[in-house]
Design a protein around this motif. Structure first.
Motif, PDB file in Angstrom:
ATOM      1  N   TRP A 168       0.839  -1.207   0.000  1.00 49.80           N
ATOM      2  CA  TRP A 168       0.000   0.000   0.000  1.00 49.80           C
ATOM      3  C   TRP A 168       0.872   1.254   0.000  1.00 49.80           C
ATOM      4  CZ3 TRP A 168      -4.501   1.848  -1.050  1.00 49.80           C
ATOM      5  CH2 TRP A 168      -4.956   3.027  -0.471  1.00 49.80           C
ATOM      6  N   GLN A 169       1.950   1.201   0.775  1.00 50.43           N
ATOM      7  CA  GLN A 169       2.829   2.372   0.850  1.00 50.43           C
ATOM      8  C   GLN A 169       3.522   2.636  -0.475  1.00 50.43           C
ATOM      9  OE1 GLN A 169       5.518   1.987   4.261  1.00 50.43           O
ATOM     10  NE2 GLN A 169       4.549   3.849   5.011  1.00 50.43           N
ATOM     11  N   ASP A 178      19.027  17.798  -1.433  1.00 47.27           N
ATOM     12  CA  ASP A 178      18.774  19.244  -1.414  1.00 47.27           C
ATOM     13  C   ASP A 178      19.797  20.027  -2.226  1.00 47.27           C
ATOM     14  OD1 ASP A 178      16.704  18.639   0.219  1.00 47.27           O
ATOM     15  OD2 ASP A 178      17.608  19.361   2.073  1.00 47.27           O
ATOM     16  N   ASP A 184       3.812  12.936  -6.492  1.00 45.10           N
ATOM     17  CA  ASP A 184       2.925  12.665  -5.372  1.00 45.10           C
ATOM     18  C   ASP A 184       2.211  13.924  -4.919  1.00 45.10           C
ATOM     19  OD1 ASP A 184       3.575  10.116  -5.507  1.00 45.10           O
ATOM     20  OD2 ASP A 184       4.598   9.985  -3.583  1.00 45.10           O
ATOM     21  N   TRP A 238      14.147  11.059  -7.337  1.00 45.51           N
ATOM     22  CA  TRP A 238      13.454  11.396  -6.092  1.00 45.51           C
ATOM     23  C   TRP A 238      12.614  12.669  -6.251  1.00 45.51           C
ATOM     24  CZ3 TRP A 238      10.992  10.566  -2.036  1.00 45.51           C
ATOM     25  CH2 TRP A 238      10.792  11.548  -1.090  1.00 45.51           C
ATOM     26  N   HIS A 239      13.190  13.669  -6.867  1.00 45.29           N
ATOM     27  CA  HIS A 239      12.448  14.919  -7.041  1.00 45.29           C
ATOM     28  C   HIS A 239      11.231  14.722  -7.943  1.00 45.29           C
ATOM     29  CE1 HIS A 239      14.839  17.548  -4.663  1.00 45.29           C
ATOM     30  NE2 HIS A 239      15.950  17.161  -5.256  1.00 45.29           N
ATOM     31  N   GLU A 288      16.531   5.288   4.744  1.00 38.80           N
ATOM     32  CA  GLU A 288      16.429   6.317   5.795  1.00 38.80           C
ATOM     33  C   GLU A 288      16.148   5.675   7.143  1.00 38.80           C
ATOM     34  OE1 GLU A 288      14.233   8.944   8.412  1.00 38.80           O
ATOM     35  OE2 GLU A 288      13.182   7.552   7.121  1.00 38.80           O
ATOM     36  N   ALA A 289      15.319   4.628   7.096  1.00 33.43           N
ATOM     37  CA  ALA A 289      14.956   3.964   8.352  1.00 33.43           C
ATOM     38  C   ALA A 289      16.111   3.143   8.908  1.00 33.43           C
ATOM     39  CB  ALA A 289      13.746   3.068   8.119  1.00 33.43           C
ATOM     40  N   ALA A 336       9.569  11.898  -8.300  1.00 32.39           N
ATOM     41  CA  ALA A 336       8.580  11.117  -7.532  1.00 32.39           C
ATOM     42  C   ALA A 336       7.854  12.002  -6.530  1.00 32.39           C
ATOM     43  CB  ALA A 336       9.271   9.969  -6.808  1.00 32.39           C
ATOM     44  N   ALA A 337       8.603  12.889  -5.879  1.00 34.43           N
ATOM     45  CA  ALA A 337       7.992  13.754  -4.864  1.00 34.43           C
ATOM     46  C   ALA A 337       7.014  14.733  -5.506  1.00 34.43           C
ATOM     47  CB  ALA A 337       9.070  14.512  -4.107  1.00 34.43           C
ATOM     48  N   SER A 338       7.411  15.281  -6.662  1.00 36.60           N
ATOM     49  CA  SER A 338       6.505  16.240  -7.315  1.00 36.60           C
ATOM     50  C   SER A 338       5.277  15.516  -7.862  1.00 36.60           C
ATOM     51  CB  SER A 338       7.227  16.983  -8.438  1.00 36.60           C
ATOM     52  OG  SER A 338       7.681  16.047  -9.384  1.00 36.60           O
ATOM     53  N   ILE A 340      14.606   4.591  -0.845  1.00 34.18           N
ATOM     54  CA  ILE A 340      15.132   5.723  -0.056  1.00 34.18           C
ATOM     55  C   ILE A 340      14.515   5.693   1.343  1.00 34.18           C
ATOM     56  CG2 ILE A 340      15.204   8.239   0.118  1.00 34.18           C
ATOM     57  CD1 ILE A 340      15.252   8.343  -2.935  1.00 34.18           C
ATOM     58  N   ARG A 372      20.965  13.712   2.590  1.00 34.88           N
ATOM     59  CA  ARG A 372      19.786  14.463   2.135  1.00 34.88           C
ATOM     60  C   ARG A 372      20.166  15.918   1.817  1.00 34.88           C
ATOM     61  NH1 ARG A 372      14.144  14.068   4.509  1.00 34.88           N
ATOM     62  NH2 ARG A 372      15.120  13.215   6.349  1.00 34.88           N
ATOM     63  N   MET A 373      20.900  16.525   2.743  1.00 36.77           N
ATOM     64  CA  MET A 373      21.257  17.928   2.521  1.00 36.77           C
ATOM     65  C   MET A 373      22.203  18.081   1.339  1.00 36.77           C
ATOM     66  SD  MET A 373      21.728  19.115   6.489  1.00 36.77           S
ATOM     67  CE  MET A 373      21.925  20.867   6.302  1.00 36.77           C
ATOM     68  N   ARG A 398      -3.593   5.906  -6.797  1.00 33.85           N
ATOM     69  CA  ARG A 398      -4.494   7.058  -6.639  1.00 33.85           C
ATOM     70  C   ARG A 398      -4.309   8.038  -7.807  1.00 33.85           C
ATOM     71  NH1 ARG A 398      -3.381   6.459  -0.959  1.00 33.85           N
ATOM     72  NH2 ARG A 398      -1.674   7.942  -1.032  1.00 33.85           N
TER      73      ARG A 398
END
Lengths: 237, 645
Positions: free
Chosen positions: A24-25, A157, A234, A227-228, A140-141, A230-232, A136, A152-153, A32
């Protein structure tokens, strides 16, 4: 097929709730987004959420019939089920309007092989990006908090090494060491995730094609870009 | 050298002039123009609302006329209920008339009240569920997702001693459809809430269960954050400072929960009330003992609930097997993210930051939302970081390396550290980092201790923050309204039109409404028409009498000295400078009567000018006219009159 893949499918069949939660995650946002796209503005957020849950419920009923050896992507099969849930919802709405309606379509195994051409490349691309995002998240976990923050920074970033060192009050060699640790963890998790969620040779080769098997610099660059995206994506969903 | 000096002076003068103009524009003209704009807009609104009210009243009258036969018929045939319904409907319509204008005039500029009044009309169901011994209901809040009603009440006879002036009663009614499971869960949470002093009393009967909590006025955080982000773009410095302050309040409250052995389990913006005194955590529905033997459930709100909690719940873990306080800390981090970004953290700890808030705040959020084992171990540890940020002048400038949790080595223990005696007496050290701007850093702050400021300073800071919040919200509301409301633009144009139209109308009819009592004539005296009565009313210029007589003689008049006529004239007509002949009907009639009685063609009143007591004016009254002449004109006309000082 990789052992991780088969074991994950077995966990799904055994009704392992954590496996379903992971599914699901990873695929929830994509599902969706796809339902929203099909709805073309006719479906609200709540309906899309309900439909995606119905899709998973239908998947849980038919997971026994999924055959990984037939060479069909799991994502494609999931899409077929989502389409079925969607058409069911549309039929129900039409029935409500007219006071009658068509009989709902039954889920058939034929769909597993019949959607190959219908599935667009963008969807597959999103599926791949979701896998990278899951890797990722898992890295992170499992990695040290400071190491991952440095990564990350510095990489996600896009900050300079000197700036990161000043902000965190450490030396630049320490930054490099943390970067190495985080990168190592990311590579491991990425391999693991890709192996778990890849059902075809094409899927296995996707990471390499995206530049995620290159040297450190290429790896960082490719990972940040994916990553960017995927984030955008979502945030659009 | 002098040339250089002149150039320098010119440059400095130009700079000062430009600065002065800038200040003038910024601080004087800007507010004036804004004020004018607002006034015009308000007038426009007033007119539009007035028109709407008039139309509504007309329509209501029309409806009343239409319904009148039906009402009379109903009365004749004894249809009381139907008549009552129609009359109530009509009276309701008429009561609403005028509310638009009244609302426009009396609408408060501040925070809207959060609760609605309880309807005065009570059904059987409403009356039964509205009875709570010791409490008098005054309103009702919007219900949450638990299926319970939230009623606002005041203490009445039988209320517990020391009860606050306003309370909230959360009432579950089985007959009203409240879920039994939720009732049981909340009743279980009551033990914890009572220990924390959050519940005043609780009670139940056959179908209902309710408990009473203090009422906390204010808006919930989601509302405040939405207002904070209305303008879009970056957050202001004051908004960042306020956000950090609210997070500090939240963590202090969570610390109390955790110290008492409970966790809240539903920390989210809708459960945080913001007011002048800070942020207050409400809703006790999911409060759970940390050592509970119950199985962990997935209750909570998505995006503010730790995914690890879901995983553990799916595995069937017991509450006592996990550290619930860490789940609260995850939610606190998510709430801080929400305050900064204006949206929920869709990716959990990997959510992106679009708004600049400084590395230290990001660090705190990520640390709070990190993996279960890597996040802050206790609320005290997180509170130390957030309190440090709140105590700094600009939290955006703080580095993660300065935070107590990063700079302290080794990491703080799991339990909140108690400051030693030396720590208590040691004052935090201020280290100036920028002499030019006065920026400083606080060193040696005791972890977990409140910000290193005396209470008075803290109170002043809170008051300042509160004022800033109100001002920012007002600004954002105004800017949002300017951007989005077509109606306001229309109101502005209507207001402008009305003001321009009114100005033209006033200017056009000013002469009619405010006539000059006696127009000043600069022309020569008219030619003689007969006898003229000279009445000297100048207190300082007796010589003027003769001069005026000569002037009239020169123009062919026959000046008359008649003591009786003058006495009567003085008796009937008030000889003041404000004599309103022509405009004042009574004075005009009196003048005519005197002139007719003595067969006079006119009367000349010698008087002082209102501007100069030594100057001489002559008011010539005829039967149908009045003209004012000054002495210099008369002197020119006569050729021999000299004014005497």
């Amino acid at each position: 097929m990789h052992q991780l893949t088969t074991s994950f499918v077995r966990r799904l069949r055994d009704r392992d709730e954590s496996a379903w939660f992971e599914l699901w995650q990873v695929f929830g946002p994509i599902l969706r987004g796809q339902l929203m796209k099909w709805g073309n503005g006719r479906l609200g957020q709540e309906t899309v959420r309900d439909l995606s849950q119905e899709t998973l419920a239908a998947l849980s009923k038919s997971i026994e019939r999924f055959d990984p050896t037939r060479g069909v992507r799991f994502s494609t099969w999931l899409l077929a089920i989502a389409r079925h849930a969607m058409s069911d919802e549309m039929d129900r709405r039409m029935a409500l309007k007219r006071g009658a309606g068509k009989r709902p379509i039954h889920l058939q195994e034929d769909w597993m092989g019949g959607l190959g051409s219908a599935v667009d490349a963008a969807y597959e691309q999103k599926i791949f990006e979701a896998k990278v995002a899951a890797a990722i998240r898992r890295a992170e976990a499992s990695s040290d908090f400071m190491s991952f923050e440095v990564y990350r920074m510095r990489v996600l970033d896009g900050r300079s090494g000197k700036d990161v060192a000043v902000q965190l009050g450490v030396s630049q060699p320490t930054i490099s060491r943390h970067l190495q640790q985080a990168r190592r963890e990311l590579r491991t998790r990425l391999t693991e995730i890709v192996a778990t969620w890849s059902f075809t040779p094409e899927e296995m080769a996707e990471a390499e094609l995206a530049g995620l098997s290159g040297d450190d610099m290429l790896f960082d660059e490719a990972l940040a870009e994916i990553w960017h995206r995927a984030a955008s994506m979502d945030s659009e969903c | 050298m002098p040339k250089l000096l002149i150039i320098l002076v010119v440059i400095v003068g130009t700079a000062i002039g430009a600065a002065a103009i800038g200040i003038l524009l910024r601080h004087l003209l800007g507010p004036i123009l804004r004020g004018i704009f607002n006034v015009i807009q308000f007038i426009g609104h007033l007119i539009i609302e007035l028109i709407c009210d008039v139309l509504a009243a007309t329509w209501n009258l029309f409806v009343a006329v239409l319904l009148l036969p039906a009402i009379i018929g109903g009365l004749l045939f004894g249809r009381w209920e139907s008549v009552g319904r129609m009359v109530r409907g009509l009276s309701s319509r008429f009561r609403r008339t005028g509310r638009r204008v009244a609302g426009l005039v009396t609408r408060p500029a501040g925070v809207q009240p959060q609760f609605k009044r309880t309807p005065s009309r009570t059904t059987r169901q409403g009356r039964r569920s509205g009875e709570f011994p010791g409490w008098r209901l005054t309103g009702e809040l919007q219900a949450g997702g638990s299926g319970a009603r939230l009623l606002v009440a005041e203490p009445a006879d039988g209320a517990p001693d020391g009860a606050p002036s306003r309370v909230v009663i959360k009432c579950f009614d089985l007959s009203g459809g409240a879920p039994l499971g939720q009732m049981i869960r909340e009743s279980r949470a009551l033990d914890g809430a009572k220990k924390l002093g959050l519940v005043i009393e609780h009670n139940h009967d056959e179908t209902r269960f309710w408990y009473v909590m203090p009422f906390i006025p204010g808006n919930h955080l989601a509302h405040t954050v939405t207002a904070m982000h209305t303008s879009g773009g970056q957050l202001s410095e004051s908004s960042v400072i306020r956000s950090v302050g609210w997070c500090r309040d939240l963590l202090a409250t969570l610390g109390k929960y955790h110290d008492a052995g409970f966790w809240h389990k539903d920390v989210k913006p809708e459960n945080i009330i913001i007011n002048d005194t800070g942020a207050h955590l409400v809703d006790l529905g999911l409060v759970t003992p940390l050592q509970s033997a119950m199985t962990l459930t997935t209750h909570g709100t998505e995006y503010f609930r730790d995914p690890e909690l879901v995983r553990q719940a799916l595995r069937g873990s017991k509450v006592s097997e996990v550290d619930g306080a860490r789940f609260d800390l995850y939610s606190a981090g998510a709430v801080l993210y929400y305050m900064v970004e204006g949206t929920f953290p869709a990716h959990g700890n990997l959510s992106r930051f679009e708004i600049e808030c400084g590395d230290a705040i990001r660090w705190v959020i990520r640390r709070a939302m990190a993996d279960y084992h890597k996040r802050y171990a206790t609320s005290a540890e997180m509170l130390a970081d957030v309190a440090f940020l709140a105590a700094s002048r600009d939290p955006r400038q703080v580095r993660p390396a300065d935070l107590p949790s990063v700079s302290a080595s080794p990491a703080p223990e799991a339990t909140p550290p108690k400051p030693s005696v030396g720590d208590v007496h040691r004052r935090p050290r201020l280290e100036v980092s920028d002499w030019w701007s006065g920026r400083y850093r606080v060193r040696d702050a005791v972890p977990g201790a409140p910000p290193s400021q005396p209470d008075a300073f803290e109170a002043a800071r809170r008051a300042r923050d509160s004022r800033r919040m109100i001002r920012d919200e007002r600004r954002q509301r105004r800017s949002a309204a300017r951007r989005s409301s077509f109606g306001r633009l229309a109101a502005f144009f209507v207001g402008t039109f009305v003001i321009v139209f009114t100005s033209i109308f006033v200017l056009k009819y000013a002469d009619v409404w405010f006539p000059d009592p006696v127009p000043m004539s600069t022309q020569m005296l008219p030619d003689g028409k007969g006898q003229v009565l000279i009445v000297n009313n100048h207190p300082r210029r007796l010589d003027a009498h003769t001069a005026v007589q000569a002037a009239f003689t020169a123009r062919g008049w026959q000046p008359m000295d008649d003591i009786d006529a003058e006495a009567r004239f003085r008796r009937d007509i008030p000889l003041t400078n404000g004599l309103q002949v022509g405009a004042d009907e009574a004075s005009t009639r009196a003048v005519r009567a005197v002139l007719n009685t003595h067969d006079l063609a006119g009367a000349a009143i010698v008087q002082a000018s209102p501007d100069d007591p030594n100057a001489v004016q002559v008011l010539l009254l005829t039967g149908d006219d009045a003209s004012l002449y000054d002495l210099e004109v008369l002197a020119k006309a006569a050729g021999s009159i000299q004014s005497t000082p």
